[in-house]
Design a protein around this motif. Structure first.
Motif, PDB file in Angstrom:
ATOM      1  N   ASP A   1       0.829  -1.206   0.000  1.00  0.00           N
ATOM      2  CA  ASP A   1       0.000   0.000   0.000  1.00  0.00           C
ATOM      3  C   ASP A   1       0.865   1.259   0.000  1.00  0.00           C
ATOM      4  O   ASP A   1       0.547   2.243  -0.663  1.00  0.00           O
ATOM      5  CB  ASP A   1      -0.928   0.022   1.220  1.00  0.00           C
ATOM      6  CG  ASP A   1      -2.068  -0.996   1.108  1.00  0.00           C
ATOM      7  OD1 ASP A   1      -2.363  -1.400  -0.046  1.00  0.00           O
ATOM      8  OD2 ASP A   1      -2.635  -1.357   2.142  1.00  0.00           O
ATOM      9  N   GLU A   2       1.953   1.201   0.763  1.00  0.00           N
ATOM     10  CA  GLU A   2       2.866   2.347   0.810  1.00  0.00           C
ATOM     11  C   GLU A   2       3.520   2.572  -0.552  1.00  0.00           C
ATOM     12  O   GLU A   2       3.674   3.703  -1.001  1.00  0.00           O
ATOM     13  CB  GLU A   2       3.936   2.136   1.892  1.00  0.00           C
ATOM     14  CG  GLU A   2       3.401   2.230   3.295  1.00  0.00           C
ATOM     15  CD  GLU A   2       4.456   1.883   4.334  1.00  0.00           C
ATOM     16  OE1 GLU A   2       5.618   1.633   3.966  1.00  0.00           O
ATOM     17  OE2 GLU A   2       4.098   1.870   5.515  1.00  0.00           O
ATOM     18  N   ASP A   3       3.918   1.483  -1.206  1.00  0.00           N
ATOM     19  CA  ASP A   3       4.519   1.590  -2.542  1.00  0.00           C
ATOM     20  C   ASP A   3       3.516   2.186  -3.530  1.00  0.00           C
ATOM     21  O   ASP A   3       3.865   3.028  -4.354  1.00  0.00           O
ATOM     22  CB  ASP A   3       4.976   0.216  -3.053  1.00  0.00           C
ATOM     23  CG  ASP A   3       6.219  -0.300  -2.328  1.00  0.00           C
ATOM     24  OD1 ASP A   3       6.912   0.540  -1.699  1.00  0.00           O
ATOM     25  OD2 ASP A   3       6.482  -1.505  -2.417  1.00  0.00           O
ATOM     26  N   HIS A   4       2.282   1.702  -3.451  1.00  0.00           N
ATOM     27  CA  HIS A   4       1.240   2.207  -4.348  1.00  0.00           C
ATOM     28  C   HIS A   4       0.991   3.703  -4.114  1.00  0.00           C
ATOM     29  O   HIS A   4       0.856   4.482  -5.057  1.00  0.00           O
ATOM     30  CB  HIS A   4      -0.057   1.404  -4.135  1.00  0.00           C
ATOM     31  CG  HIS A   4      -1.162   1.819  -5.040  1.00  0.00           C
ATOM     32  ND1 HIS A   4      -1.094   1.647  -6.400  1.00  0.00           N
ATOM     33  CD2 HIS A   4      -2.370   2.418  -4.775  1.00  0.00           C
ATOM     34  CE1 HIS A   4      -2.201   2.130  -6.941  1.00  0.00           C
ATOM     35  NE2 HIS A   4      -2.995   2.603  -5.975  1.00  0.00           N
ATOM     36  N   GLU A   5       0.952   4.113  -2.839  1.00  0.00           N
ATOM     37  CA  GLU A   5       0.745   5.524  -2.487  1.00  0.00           C
ATOM     38  C   GLU A   5       1.924   6.367  -2.968  1.00  0.00           C
ATOM     39  O   GLU A   5       1.745   7.465  -3.508  1.00  0.00           O
ATOM     40  CB  GLU A   5       0.566   5.668  -0.965  1.00  0.00           C
ATOM     41  CG  GLU A   5       0.297   7.075  -0.497  1.00  0.00           C
ATOM     42  CD  GLU A   5      -1.043   7.621  -0.960  1.00  0.00           C
ATOM     43  OE1 GLU A   5      -1.176   8.860  -0.979  1.00  0.00           O
ATOM     44  OE2 GLU A   5      -1.944   6.843  -1.336  1.00  0.00           O
TER      45      GLU A   5
END
Length: 141
Positions: free
Chosen positions: A4-8
């Motif tokens: 999720d952090e990578d996507h954000e």
């Protein structure tokens, strides 16, 4: 959670990239729409044709007397040249005209001509007043 952090992070990078591209496009459009005035064109040509010290001298004249500056500028760029300024700029861009061909001496000469200051040679002998060359030669006879 790291996914999720990578996507954000990717989403934020994309937004930033899009904002930068949009700013760049707007800047290009504004520069394309800005049509240079005749004065801008003459300034551009002057920066190329005048030697650096001549340009600085002319800018000093402009700071002290705008009227004298304008008269010198009119002398450098008479109506015949102003009417062909676009052609002159294209020649400059193509490298067909040398840079810095107008010296500070020529600017000073035009300044004196515009101000109505004639050339004069004065001679001063020790213990005597300064005389013009003509007066000195007349006195020697």
């Amino acid at each position: 959670m790291s996914n999720d952090e990578d996507h954000e992070l990717k989403r934020l990078r994309m937004q930033r990239m899009q904002a930068i591209l949009k700013q760049k496009q707007q800047a290009e459009q504004q520069s394309e729409h800005k049509i240079p005035t005749l004065a801008d064109k003459i300034d551009q040509v002057m920066q190329v044709l005048l030697a650096p010290n001549a340009l600085q001298y002319l800018l000093n004249i402009k700071a002290h007397s705008v009227q004298t500056y304008n008269l010198i500028r009119q002398n450098l760029f008479p109506p015949q040249i102003v009417s062909e300024i676009d052609l002159l700029i294209s020649y400059l861009r193509q490298g067909m005209i040398r840079r810095g061909v107008i010296s500070v001496t020529e600017i000073q000469q035009i300044e004196r001509q515009v101000l109505g200051i004639g050339s004069s040679i004065t001679i001063k002998k020790q213990g005597q007043d300064a005389k013009s060359l003509g007066g000195y030669l007349k006195d020697d006879d």
